[in-house]
Scaffold this motif. Structure first.
Motif, PDB file in Angstrom:
ATOM      1  N   UNK A  16       0.815  -1.212   0.000  1.00 38.78           N
ATOM      2  CA  UNK A  16       0.000   0.000   0.000  1.00 38.78           C
ATOM      3  C   UNK A  16       0.846   1.257   0.000  1.00 38.78           C
ATOM      4  N   UNK A  17       1.862   1.286   0.830  1.00 40.41           N
ATOM      5  CA  UNK A  17       2.738   2.454   0.894  1.00 40.41           C
ATOM      6  C   UNK A  17       3.492   2.654  -0.415  1.00 40.41           C
ATOM      7  N   UNK A  18       3.967   1.572  -1.017  1.00 42.70           N
ATOM      8  CA  UNK A  18       4.662   1.671  -2.309  1.00 42.70           C
ATOM      9  C   UNK A  18       3.724   2.209  -3.390  1.00 42.70           C
ATOM     10  N   UNK A  19       2.515   1.674  -3.463  1.00 44.21           N
ATOM     11  CA  UNK A  19       1.543   2.161  -4.452  1.00 44.21           C
ATOM     12  C   UNK A  19       1.269   3.643  -4.256  1.00 44.21           C
ATOM     13  N   UNK A  26      -7.077  -0.101  -2.940  1.00 45.20           N
ATOM     14  CA  UNK A  26      -7.089  -1.539  -3.183  1.00 45.20           C
ATOM     15  C   UNK A  26      -5.701  -1.888  -3.705  1.00 45.20           C
ATOM     16  N   UNK A  27      -4.918  -2.632  -2.925  1.00 42.37           N
ATOM     17  CA  UNK A  27      -3.534  -2.888  -3.324  1.00 42.37           C
ATOM     18  C   UNK A  27      -3.414  -3.862  -4.485  1.00 42.37           C
ATOM     19  N   UNK A  28      -4.487  -4.553  -4.827  1.00 44.25           N
ATOM     20  CA  UNK A  28      -4.406  -5.466  -5.969  1.00 44.25           C
ATOM     21  C   UNK A  28      -4.691  -4.776  -7.293  1.00 44.25           C
ATOM     22  N   UNK A  29      -5.444  -3.670  -7.249  1.00 45.29           N
ATOM     23  CA  UNK A  29      -5.800  -2.985  -8.495  1.00 45.29           C
ATOM     24  C   UNK A  29      -5.255  -1.566  -8.588  1.00 45.29           C
ATOM     25  N   UNK A  80      -7.392  -3.720   1.282  1.00 44.29           N
ATOM     26  CA  UNK A  80      -7.353  -2.267   1.417  1.00 44.29           C
ATOM     27  C   UNK A  80      -6.250  -1.790   2.355  1.00 44.29           C
ATOM     28  N   UNK A  81      -5.532  -0.779   1.890  1.00 47.44           N
ATOM     29  CA  UNK A  81      -4.551  -0.037   2.684  1.00 47.44           C
ATOM     30  C   UNK A  81      -5.076   1.391   2.786  1.00 47.44           C
TER      31      UNK A  81
END
Length: 90
Positions: A15-18, A40-43, A68-69
């Motif tokens: 999450x933080x990277x995204x 949403x960390x997957x999308x 979720x993040x």
């Protein structure tokens, strides 16, 4: 689902990277500072709201299996317990 068994630490890392690499420059505006972003960390899809629960529920309504993040836009944490939040400034 590409990340079905992630630990809390792995979710936080993704999450933080995204947020830092793909989303931050788009959402850190004067209007959004202090709001919650649910990602949403997957999308990579996200929702922004003043309310943590509302942002998460709106994202889950569109993507029921979302991992979720959350982040407080412009700050180093979502909540401060016994301290103060530090405003991120570049």
């Amino acid at each position: 689902m590409p990340y079905p068994n992630l630990s809390r630490e792995e979710i936080a890392q993704h999450g933080e990277e995204l947020y830092q690499q793909n989303i931050r420059t788009q959402v850190e505006t004067a209007d959004n500072i202090g709001k919650i972003i649910a990602i949403n960390i997957t999308t990579g899809d996200y929702e922004i709201d003043n309310d943590f629960i509302v942002a998460c529920h709106r994202l889950e309504a569109k993507q029921p299996n979302a991992i979720i993040w959350t982040e407080l836009i412009g700050y180093d944490a979502v909540y401060a317990v016994g301290g103060t939040l530090v405003r991120n400034v570049d």
